[in-house]
Design a protein around this motif. Structure first.
Motif, PDB file in Angstrom:
ATOM      1  N   GLU A  54      23.441  47.158  32.848  1.00 43.86           N
ATOM      2  CA  GLU A  54      24.805  47.046  33.016  1.00 43.86           C
ATOM      3  C   GLU A  54      25.799  48.025  32.864  1.00 43.86           C
ATOM      4  O   GLU A  54      25.222  49.179  32.256  1.00 43.86           O
ATOM      5  CB  GLU A  54      25.076  46.055  31.549  1.00 43.86           C
ATOM      6  CG  GLU A  54      24.286  44.803  31.616  1.00 43.86           C
ATOM      7  CD  GLU A  54      24.437  44.002  30.288  1.00 43.86           C
ATOM      8  OE1 GLU A  54      25.337  42.934  30.073  1.00 43.86           O
ATOM      9  OE2 GLU A  54      24.032  44.448  29.207  1.00 43.86           O
ATOM     10  N   PHE A  72      29.730  38.918  37.482  1.00 42.46           N
ATOM     11  CA  PHE A  72      29.751  38.423  36.315  1.00 42.46           C
ATOM     12  C   PHE A  72      31.099  38.997  35.338  1.00 42.46           C
ATOM     13  O   PHE A  72      31.413  40.206  35.717  1.00 42.46           O
ATOM     14  CB  PHE A  72      28.529  38.915  35.547  1.00 42.46           C
ATOM     15  CG  PHE A  72      27.685  38.048  36.126  1.00 42.46           C
ATOM     16  CD1 PHE A  72      27.155  36.806  35.496  1.00 42.46           C
ATOM     17  CD2 PHE A  72      26.518  38.672  37.042  1.00 42.46           C
ATOM     18  CE1 PHE A  72      25.706  36.004  36.123  1.00 42.46           C
ATOM     19  CE2 PHE A  72      25.293  37.989  37.432  1.00 42.46           C
ATOM     20  CZ  PHE A  72      25.093  36.672  36.892  1.00 42.46           C
ATOM     21  N   SER A  73      31.553  38.246  34.495  1.00 44.58           N
ATOM     22  CA  SER A  73      32.594  38.851  33.742  1.00 44.58           C
ATOM     23  C   SER A  73      31.874  39.174  32.414  1.00 44.58           C
ATOM     24  O   SER A  73      30.778  38.825  32.203  1.00 44.58           O
ATOM     25  CB  SER A  73      33.756  38.206  33.595  1.00 44.58           C
ATOM     26  OG  SER A  73      33.317  36.779  33.057  1.00 44.58           O
ATOM     27  N   ILE A 161      27.252  40.094  29.424  1.00 39.14           N
ATOM     28  CA  ILE A 161      28.052  39.263  30.294  1.00 39.14           C
ATOM     29  C   ILE A 161      28.578  38.067  29.564  1.00 39.14           C
ATOM     30  O   ILE A 161      27.760  37.528  28.674  1.00 39.14           O
ATOM     31  CB  ILE A 161      26.835  38.825  31.517  1.00 39.14           C
ATOM     32  CG1 ILE A 161      25.668  38.068  30.898  1.00 39.14           C
ATOM     33  CG2 ILE A 161      26.415  39.961  32.354  1.00 39.14           C
ATOM     34  CD1 ILE A 161      24.911  37.500  31.851  1.00 39.14           C
ATOM     35  N   CYS A 166      27.276  31.068  31.880  1.00 36.09           N
ATOM     36  CA  CYS A 166      25.859  31.051  32.278  1.00 36.09           C
ATOM     37  C   CYS A 166      24.942  30.400  30.901  1.00 36.09           C
ATOM     38  O   CYS A 166      24.422  31.572  30.424  1.00 36.09           O
ATOM     39  CB  CYS A 166      25.357  32.171  32.930  1.00 36.09           C
ATOM     40  SG  CYS A 166      25.492  33.679  32.124  1.00 36.09           S
TER      41      CYS A 166
END
Length: 169
Positions: A54, A72-73, A161, A166
């Motif tokens: 990340e 992704f945020s 994330i 998700c």
């Protein structure tokens, strides 16, 4: 080799090799504070664990942008916890002046790289094998090894994330 105590004149004699026990241990004299900076000073943050990476950047307006993984945020709460942990990073205790194979730092379970706005120097936190409730760790450029708390490891190893997108994470 003999040593005398000034207080009462007592004398202690011992074999030369046993005298090493009376030498000062440099890791006992080191401060436990490893990093101290405000969250606003963080410029970049990269975390690698279990083959997953990340990368997070802090924008000029103070917001964060998750650059990797793409698409992704970030979870603001988890990012805040990770940045706060880095900015107040402390050793539980110092363990050694240099790395040894048993520490597991040659194949780290967690690698955290970060840069600060106020300093051009980048830092790398390597986390190796577990020791009790903590982990062997080293923060570059210092070669010394310390015990990282399990709580700090947890804050830095969680995926950043946004889990609302998700729920299976």
């Amino acid at each position: 080799l003999c040593r005398s105590r000034q207080l009462d004149g007592g004398v202690l004699c011992y074999a030369g090799e046993a005298g090493r026990a009376f030498e000062p241990y440099a890791t006992l004299l080191r401060p436990l504070e490893l990093a101290s900076f405000a969250p606003s000073d963080l410029a970049t943050l990269s975390i690698e664990t279990d083959g997953f990476q990340e990368t997070l950047n802090r924008n000029d307006d103070g917001s964060y942008e998750l650059r990797e993984p793409k698409g992704f945020s970030h979870d603001s709460s988890l990012v805040a916890d990770a940045v706060q942990t880095l900015g107040t990073l402390q050793a539980v205790r110092w363990l050694a002046l240099a790395d040894e194979p048993r520490f597991g730092l040659d194949k780290p379970r967690l690698r955290v790289r970060f840069t600060r706005r106020s300093s051009p120097q980048s830092h790398e936190l390597l986390v190796g094998a577990q020791l009790g409730t903590g982990y062997y760790a080293r923060l570059s450029p210092d070669p010394a090894v310390f015990l990282l708390s399990g709580a700090a490891f947890d804050d830095l190893s969680l995926l950043l994330i946004d889990r609302a997108l998700c729920p299976s994470f």
